[in-house]
Design an enzyme around this catalytic site. Structure first.
Site, short mmCIF file in Angstrom:
data_model
loop_
_atom_site.label_atom_id
_atom_site.label_comp_id
_atom_site.label_asym_id
_atom_site.label_seq_id
_atom_site.Cartn_x
_atom_site.Cartn_y
_atom_site.Cartn_z
N THR A 277 -2.91 -0.81 8.91
CA THR A 277 -2.81 -0.46 10.32
C THR A 277 -1.36 -0.15 10.65
OG1 THR A 277 -4.66 -1.88 10.85
CG2 THR A 277 -3.25 -1.27 12.68
N PHE A 279 1.42 0.17 13.54
CA PHE A 279 1.70 -0.27 14.91
C PHE A 279 2.95 0.44 15.41
CE2 PHE A 279 -0.62 -3.70 12.95
CZ PHE A 279 -1.40 -4.24 13.96
#
Ligand code: PEP
Ligand code: MN
Length: 699
Positions: A277, A279
């Site tokens: 992921t 960010f």
């Protein structure tokens, strides 16, 4: 516990303490160097020769002490990655650094991946600074905390390698006067956590965030449990702890399980090998950082209605060599059929070619908003990337065998496979490149026989400089009574070994119906000689997101090999590597005859990379090295060879299996040939990726 065991444990505790003390001392020394570099604007952050020298010294010391140089090298790599990031961060910190006692808003609860990423990022951005993490219910709430002054920054996820873009966060960026000031990636590794003492067999219900449940679908299916959605992964763990029901488990991070005193019942349960992921850190105003750091800029734009406006915008970037790493479109709710585009581009919005490109783009747009320029910390996922090899280098590369004149008329059916100009395709498998100036060595046993055998093989090939591990789990054997392989269990063993030794794996698939399952675990899929014209299999491989190693059939012409590759590419999969593995001739002193001439002929006819398999060509161990050298001299992009930790025990092809020392000899003898062609071995130096993330699998 016996007194002896207790005393050994005490000894280990002392050693661990000492290790941490030494690591802290090393970090201090690195910071002192960082401070010197900050003043000396000409100093490079990455000193590759120095890193190589350190790695060599460690490897030598490890060997002298009887410890695996691979293991020690891996530890060093982590240390060097961290050191480099720490120095970069020091350069990145502006003099008037952010206020003391930082407050960072995020969506979720403690132990969630967002919160873990804040810990990771801020240890780098401002070590020692007090950071308060403010968990909020939704993305919008986290953004509101920033806007209303309750937080100094908000950290929000923007994309996940499995689930894709998180549109809501982009919308929030578009709507508010904020700026992206940093980025960070987190490798999501879900574990199944239960109450202390619970066992896997007891579990009836598994709880987690909906996306996490989806990501572990296969494991949950096999477990036969009820899946229940929770607000986020960490919240599921908190609920489990509060309820105290031993038949319930949570999918969450290992850190969340540890913080809450839960037991990890199972690791490695995601369907996909890599789950990253990205960010972004959002602040109120841009934050300057050192010019030597790689930068990324995020923008959003909407184009006016003129025909080709978006294409012209992209052209402005392409003309100036600005690399686009992400392009995403979002509908504009207030204007049906109009779109907002989000782009991530390498470079700085206020400097150099990107600044010029943005100026040129402006008149073509209705809106162009710079969301922020920030240090690029997250690597770019690569696919098949066509590169133009300069003509000179190309000539040098094959100087030992000048390109042959076309041997037959161009075949109009080779729409995707035929070479049209000097452009060559580089097929990437994680850090491995087929078709560039690097030469790829793939090594491993013929067949997966046991977990121990594959782990020993992985350790051996990694130590000896191979870039990839091979091993067949599905063995297409000429006789039905020969060992047929361990099937999917064998693929799983390969996957585990690949992860443990951080080496991409290639394994054969023989039936179309197995392709999806094998593709979920292997980094590259092999089509064996006996299946080169298994058209159902080829077509299926055209639809998967995995590179394919296509071996030439033992009685196939070069034209037929190219048409087999065309089957795969016609299905949309452009990542194909061809392999010459010997053909059937009247000669009986070797198993097959390595068709060395096929290598320059194929180089002339296709842009795809070509490697050679001297093991199956020769069928005899003593011929493998000479044939591998011949293939390299003829311009092959790599070789795939068979080896075994204990060849005498091999269940198939033992006559052609190399041992560790043979691999060393092979690498040593390949080097001067590659040097003369201005190429080099694939695995040189300790670490060539700059993102600190996992170096392969799923890319
Ligand atoms: C193999 O690579 O394991 C193999 C069976 O080779 P081939 O298909 O070239 O015979
Ligand atoms: Mn074999």
């Amino acid at each position: 516990m016996t007194p002896k065991l207790r005393s050994i444990r005490t000894e280990i505790d002392k050693i661990d303490e000492e290790l941490v003390r030494l690591l802290a001392a090393r970090v201090d020394a690195i910071r002192a160097i960082g401070a010197c570099k900050k003043d000396d604007k000409d100093a490079a952050i990455l000193d590759a020769p120095r890193e190589r020298a350190v790695a060599e010294a460690w490897a030598k010391e490890a060997e002298a002490r009887g410890v695996s140089s691979y293991f020690v090298g891996r530890v060093l790599r982590e240390i060097l990655n961290w050191s480099r990031r720490d120095q970069e961060a020091a350069l990145g910190r502006a003099a008037e650094a952010a206020p003391k006692r930082l407050r960072i808003a995020f969506q979720g609860t403690s132990g969630s991946y967002s919160e873990l990423t804040i810990r990771k990022l801020f240890q780098i951005r401002c070590p020692g600074e007090e950071v308060t993490r403010l968990g909020r219910h939704t993305f919008k709430d986290a953004m509101a905390a920033l806007l209303e002054g309750d937080a100094d920054y908000a950290l929000l996820p923007v994309e996940n390698t499995i689930a894709g873009t998180i549109n809501e966060v982009y919308s929030l960026l578009a709507e508010h006067p904020v700026t992206v000031v940093d980025e960070e990636a987190w490798e999501v590794e879900h574990v199944l956590a239960g109450l202390p003492g619970a066992s896997l067999e007891q579990i009836r219900t598994v709880r987690s965030q909906a996306v996490a449940l989806q990501q572990c679908h296969r494991f949950l299916n096999d477990l036969g449990c009820v899946a229940e959605a929770a607000a986020d992964t960490a919240a599921a763990a908190h609920e489990l702890k509060a309820e105290g029901d031993p038949t319930v488990a949570a999918l969450c991070s290992e850190e969340a399980a540890r913080d809450l005193g839960l037991d990890v019942l199972k690791r490695g349960i995601s369907d996909q090998q890599v789950n990253l992921t990205r960010f972004i850190l959002i602040g109120h105003k841009p934050e300057p950082f050192d010019d030597r750091l790689p930068a990324r800029t995020s923008i959003l734009l909407s184009v006016n209605h003129r025909h080709g406006a978006l294409a012209r915008c992209m052209q402005e970037l392409a003309d100036r060599g600005c690399n686009l790493s992400k392009l995403e479109s979002r509908p504009l709710p207030e204007a049906p059929w109009e779109y907002l585009f989000y782009m991530d581009i390498e470079g700085r919005a206020d400097q150099g070619p990107l600044s010029e490109a943005l100026e040129a783009m402006r008149p073509l747009t209705n809106r162009l908003q710079i969301l922020g320029t920030y240090p690029r910390r997250v690597g770019v996922a690569n696919d098949a990337v066509p590169v133009t090899t300069p003509r000179k280098a190309e000539e040098e590369m094959v100087h030992a065998a000048p390109p042959a004149a076309p041997v037959c008329k161009p075949n109009p059916n080779l729409k995707n496979v035929a070479r049209k100009d000097e452009t060559r395709t580089v097929v990437r498998v994680g850090p491995v490149e087929f078709g560039s100036s690097r030469f790829v060595l793939i090594a491993g046993p013929c067949a997966v026989e046991s977990r121990q055998q594959i782990f020993d093989a992985a350790s051996m090939v990694k130590d000896r400089g191979a870039a990839m591990l091979r091993g067949g789990a599905f063995k297409p054997r000429t006789s039905p009574y020969s060992f047929q392989g361990l099937g999917h269990e064998g693929v799983e063993i390969m996957q585990e070994a690949g992860r443990a030794y951080e080496i991409p794996i290639v394994t054969e698939v023989v039936r179309p119906e197995d392709v999806d399952e094998v593709a979920a675990r292997a980094d590259m899929l092999q089509v064996g000689a006996r299946n080169m014209q298994n058209f159902g299999l080829l077509s299926k491989l055209g639809t998967v997101q995995r590179p394919v190693l296509l071996k030439r059939g033992m009685s196939a012409t070069i034209e037929e090999l190219l048409l087999a590759a065309e089957y795969i590419m016609a299905g949309g999969n452009r990542r194909v590597v061809l392999c010459e593995r010997g053909i059937r001739t009247f000669e009986t002193s070797t198993r097959n005859t390595l068709d060395v001439s096929a290598i320059p002929v194929l180089k002339d006819r296709t842009h795809l990379p070509i490697i050679a398999d001297p093991s199956h060509a020769a069928g005899r161990k003593d011929l493998v090295i000479p044939l591998a050298l011949a293939a390299a001299a003829a311009g092959a992009d790599g070789v795939i060879v068979e080896c075994h930790p204990r060849p005498e025990e091999a269940l198939c092809d033992k006559e052609q299996a190399l041992v560790g020392d043979d691999l060393d000899r092979l690498v040593q003898r390949l080097r001067p040939i590659l040097e003369s062609q201005q190429r080099h071995m694939n695995v040189e130096g300790p670490n060539e990726s700059d993102d600190g993330g996992p170096c392969f699998n799923g890319f």
